[in-house]
Structure formats: structure tokens, C-alpha cells
Design an enzyme around this catalytic site. Sequence first.
Site, mmCIF file in Angstrom:
data_model
loop_
_atom_site.group_PDB
_atom_site.id
_atom_site.type_symbol
_atom_site.label_atom_id
_atom_site.label_comp_id
_atom_site.label_asym_id
_atom_site.label_seq_id
_atom_site.Cartn_x
_atom_site.Cartn_y
_atom_site.Cartn_z
ATOM 1 N N HIS A 21 0.728 -1.171 0.009
ATOM 2 C CA HIS A 21 -0.064 -0.050 0.100
ATOM 3 C C HIS A 21 0.914 1.282 0.129
ATOM 4 O O HIS A 21 2.184 1.101 0.535
ATOM 5 C CB HIS A 21 -0.880 0.107 1.351
ATOM 6 C CG HIS A 21 -1.938 0.873 1.376
ATOM 7 N ND1 HIS A 21 -1.713 2.201 1.705
ATOM 8 C CD2 HIS A 21 -3.362 1.105 1.292
ATOM 9 C CE1 HIS A 21 -2.831 2.976 1.744
ATOM 10 N NE2 HIS A 21 -3.796 2.083 1.417
ATOM 11 N N ASP B 11 3.076 -4.346 8.050
ATOM 12 C CA ASP B 11 1.673 -3.620 7.776
ATOM 13 C C ASP B 11 0.648 -4.643 7.840
ATOM 14 O O ASP B 11 0.366 -5.453 7.069
ATOM 15 C CB ASP B 11 2.149 -2.997 6.411
ATOM 16 C CG ASP B 11 0.460 -2.119 6.021
ATOM 17 O OD1 ASP B 11 -0.423 -2.459 6.981
ATOM 18 O OD2 ASP B 11 0.366 -1.570 5.038
ATOM 19 N N GLN C 298 -4.723 -4.952 7.034
ATOM 20 C CA GLN C 298 -5.689 -5.902 6.672
ATOM 21 C C GLN C 298 -5.646 -7.217 7.404
ATOM 22 O O GLN C 298 -6.569 -7.743 7.818
ATOM 23 C CB GLN C 298 -5.472 -6.228 5.140
ATOM 24 C CG GLN C 298 -5.738 -5.216 4.012
ATOM 25 C CD GLN C 298 -6.928 -4.578 4.343
ATOM 26 O OE1 GLN C 298 -8.027 -5.315 4.540
ATOM 27 N NE2 GLN C 298 -7.238 -3.361 3.584
ATOM 28 N N LYS D 52 -10.491 -0.552 10.391
ATOM 29 C CA LYS D 52 -10.453 -1.797 9.253
ATOM 30 C C LYS D 52 -10.917 -2.978 10.087
ATOM 31 O O LYS D 52 -11.016 -4.116 9.485
ATOM 32 C CB LYS D 52 -9.116 -2.030 8.400
ATOM 33 C CG LYS D 52 -9.038 -0.883 7.376
ATOM 34 C CD LYS D 52 -7.820 -1.262 6.804
ATOM 35 C CE LYS D 52 -7.099 0.035 5.950
ATOM 36 N NZ LYS D 52 -8.062 0.313 4.744
ATOM 37 N N CYS E 291 -4.539 2.168 -3.586
ATOM 38 C CA CYS E 291 -3.291 2.874 -3.173
ATOM 39 C C CYS E 291 -2.307 1.836 -3.402
ATOM 40 O O CYS E 291 -1.474 1.704 -2.238
ATOM 41 C CB CYS E 291 -3.609 3.190 -1.622
ATOM 42 S SG CYS E 291 -4.656 4.489 -1.410
HETATM 43 N N1 PMP Z 1 -1.897 -0.781 4.594
HETATM 44 C C1 PMP Z 1 -2.852 -1.614 4.068
HETATM 45 C C2 PMP Z 1 -2.355 -2.709 3.637
HETATM 46 C C3 PMP Z 1 -4.040 -0.941 3.960
HETATM 47 O O1 PMP Z 1 -5.066 -1.750 3.399
HETATM 48 C C4 PMP Z 1 -4.354 0.339 4.378
HETATM 49 C C5 PMP Z 1 -5.812 0.893 4.064
HETATM 50 N N2 PMP Z 1 -6.214 0.584 2.993
HETATM 51 C C6 PMP Z 1 -3.174 1.155 4.796
HETATM 52 C C7 PMP Z 1 -1.788 0.554 4.956
HETATM 53 C C8 PMP Z 1 -3.523 2.493 5.277
HETATM 54 O O2 PMP Z 1 -4.330 2.446 6.394
HETATM 55 P P1 PMP Z 1 -4.959 3.900 6.800
HETATM 56 O O3 PMP Z 1 -5.757 4.476 5.612
HETATM 57 O O4 PMP Z 1 -6.142 3.339 7.856
HETATM 58 O O5 PMP Z 1 -4.000 4.600 7.752
#
Ligand code: PMP
Length: 418
Positions: free
Chosen positions: A123, A200, A203, A226, A368
Site C-alpha cells: 500500500h 503492515d 488488513q 478496518k 493505493c
Molecule cells: N496498509 C494497508 C495494507 C491498507 O490496506 C491500508 C488501508 N487501505 C493502509 C495501509 C492505510 O491504512 P489507513 O488508511 O487506515 O491509515
Amino acid sequence: PSPSGALAAPEGFPLLAHEAAGEGGLVYLDSAATTQKPACVLEAVDAFYRTNNANPHRGAHRLGGAATEALEAARRDVARFVGADADEVAFTSGTTCALNQLAYGLAGLLRPGDEVAVSLLEHHSNLVPWLTVAKLAGAKVRYLVPDRQGRVPDGEIDRAVGSRTRIVAVSHVSNVLGCVQPVERIVRAAHDAGALVVLDCAQSVAHLPVDLHALGADFAAFSGHKMYGPMGTGALYARRGAASALGPLLRGGGMVEAVFEQGFTFKGFPAVLEAGTPNAAGAVGMAAAARFLEALGMEAVHAHGEALARRMAAGLAAMPSARLYGPGPDGAEERCGIVAFNVRGVGADLAARALDRRNVAVRAGAHCAQPLVRHLGAEAVCRASTGVYTSERDVDRSLGAVEAARQDAANLMTSAML
Ligand code: PMP
């Protein structure tokens, strides 16, 4: 379990209860972007403001103490949920905030010629901060390239992690493909090379049992929203012993021991990363979400998401008009409730809008994760992502909507030619 086949009755989620009236009620398949919230989370946040609201760690008065105790109890719950100890968890505003704190906090370890290894599945929140600090230090970002199923193979780990690697930062579960990375193997290779590991887990914490002590990672980041908790909440995990490597990014009240006219001293972790008034109500809501998931059982949550993803993938694989990305329906590899696809000849955005007209919410775009989507040979993909409230009936309705989206596009083409 709900009679509809969901793991948790959708009626227990006020937004879903509100939306689901009638036959064509909302099928929410965008849980990887953010999950819907169960009533217990909304009530926990509300109760904090109604009965405990004061600034934690500051007042000598009774309410200040109650707010502090609520925040620290939330820290214990969130830590237990990911197999960590409370003093290894700092609250943040989310994964992005935690990953920036980690990148800037560890940047001092990087020297010219050093390397940061990430995967091509990251991401942007686990990529842009590392690209930034690597550039500032004259270090290089190297990529672990996944196979067709989206999993990083052993050979890639051996190729990309070596004596120049200082930090390995990888996602546990891809937010686009739902595949699970071999993080134990990655942690071992990184530690053999003398590098620190950042996971990270944005998910994974919503889909899998996560035991950070067992995984052996040095640092991890995840978001409350999430995992059925409130927006604006999250956590940064630092293994005891690794936390001292981490400098603070935000500076101000709450993170200092003593301040002088020409200097200051820091508190230890986690206080050193929690400058300013914390989102205590959010932390309380995040802890309620952790308890909610624990009560369902993360093994059951994982099995539920995996079964729904396989059903969705099987339905798409059987449709000549659909193109599936990442793990196939029958693959042996572990996966979560996230499926990426396209409808042939229809842009992802148009397909998602066609699904939306049938009250099926999926996300379209690069999610993203532009380097990954480019690697898949696409500009954009549709993503269906499940939650504990998703049922087989929801998946079947979304498959019907995909078929109808293709038909819409064909009709549009025919009318344009006439
Ligand atoms: N890493 C991953 C794998 C994600 O899925 C996300 C959210 N789509 C993020 C980072 C960023 O998370 P947040 O927008 O809650 O800061």
C-alpha cells in the site's frame, strides 16, 4: 451466526440494519477500505464521552483518572488481541500514521548504500514513507516480487534481503489480492541479515489470528477502522527491546520527561510516540472492536472470509467475461476475504458503478497500490472485500451483478453502433 449465513448478524451493525430493508438491500463489499461498525463499538465510544471524558494522564481529579484507566484498559485489550504486551503498543491515528512514525523514527539507522526491502504489493502508506527516508539517507529501496498468486516466493526473499538490508517493511496481507505473505520466513531472513522488520498488518488483523510475538516482527502497524473500530484510531507495535531504536516524529506535550529552556528529555515507549491529547474515546472503541472479534474467534473469522473469497473467485473464474487477479478459487495458499477482478472490455470504474446501481458496493481503482496494479498489467481493478457480516447470499448477488454489468456494457456498445 446469523440465519443469512453471515458470521455476525448484519442487524447488529446499525448502518447495515438501516440499509438492508427489502430484497435489494445494500451488499457492502468494501470492508478492506473500512468495515461497518457493530453497535457495541458505537456504544463504547458514546459511553466514554458520556461518563469518562477528561484528558488522560493529565488531571489529578477523579475523571482524569477514569479517562486514564479507560485508555490503559483499551491498550491492554488491543495488545492482547495481536499477541503483544500493553507496554509494546502505542496508539496512533491509524496505519498510515504508525508507518510514518516508523519510517522517520528508524531513518537514523540508514546510511548511504544501505537498503530498505519492501514488496511490490505494498500500500502507498508502506511505500511512500520508505521511499522518502531512503532518499534522504542516500539509501535504496529494493522490491520483493510476488508470484502470480500474489505471494512472495522464498527465492525472492533470498535475492532481495542481504548484508546491505537495514529494514524490511512488508504487508502481512495484500489489500488488493487478499493473499497472505510468508512473514515468518521474511522475519527469519531479515534477522539473519541483521535487519529490522516492520509489518503492515492493516488488513491481517481484521481477517487472521495475528500473534506478533510468535511472528517475531520488530514493529507492526494497524488501523482500528478496518477491524470494526472507529476511524482515526490505530496502533504501532514495537517489540520490547526494539522500541529503543525508534525516535519520535511528533514532539510536544505528553512525550517528554523534562523540558528546559535549551533542551528536553523523552519518556520511554509508548508515551514517547503519543504526543498531544490521545483519541481516548477512539482507543476505547478500538478495544471494543478487538473484544468483539475475540468473541467471534479469529479462526472462525478467517475461515468465513476465506470461504467467501473462494466462492467469489470460483464464480468469477467460471465467467468468461471476468478476469480474476491473485489467488485462484482452488489454490492451496492461505487467503483472506478480498478478491480483485475486472470485467473484460469494461473499465473498472464503470463496472463498479454498474454494481452500485444494483446496490452492491465494491471499490475500483489502484487501491493505493499502483506498483502492484501496474505489475498485474492493469490500470485499475475492482475489489470485493468481505466482513463478518457478509453472507454467501451477498457473494451470489454480487456475482449476478458482475454478469449484469457485462450485459450493460454490451447493450451500450450495441446502441452506440446502431
Ligand atoms: N496498509 C494497508 C495494507 C491498507 O490496506 C491500508 C488501508 N487501505 C493502509 C495501509 C492505510 O491504512 P489507513 O488508511 O487506515 O491509515
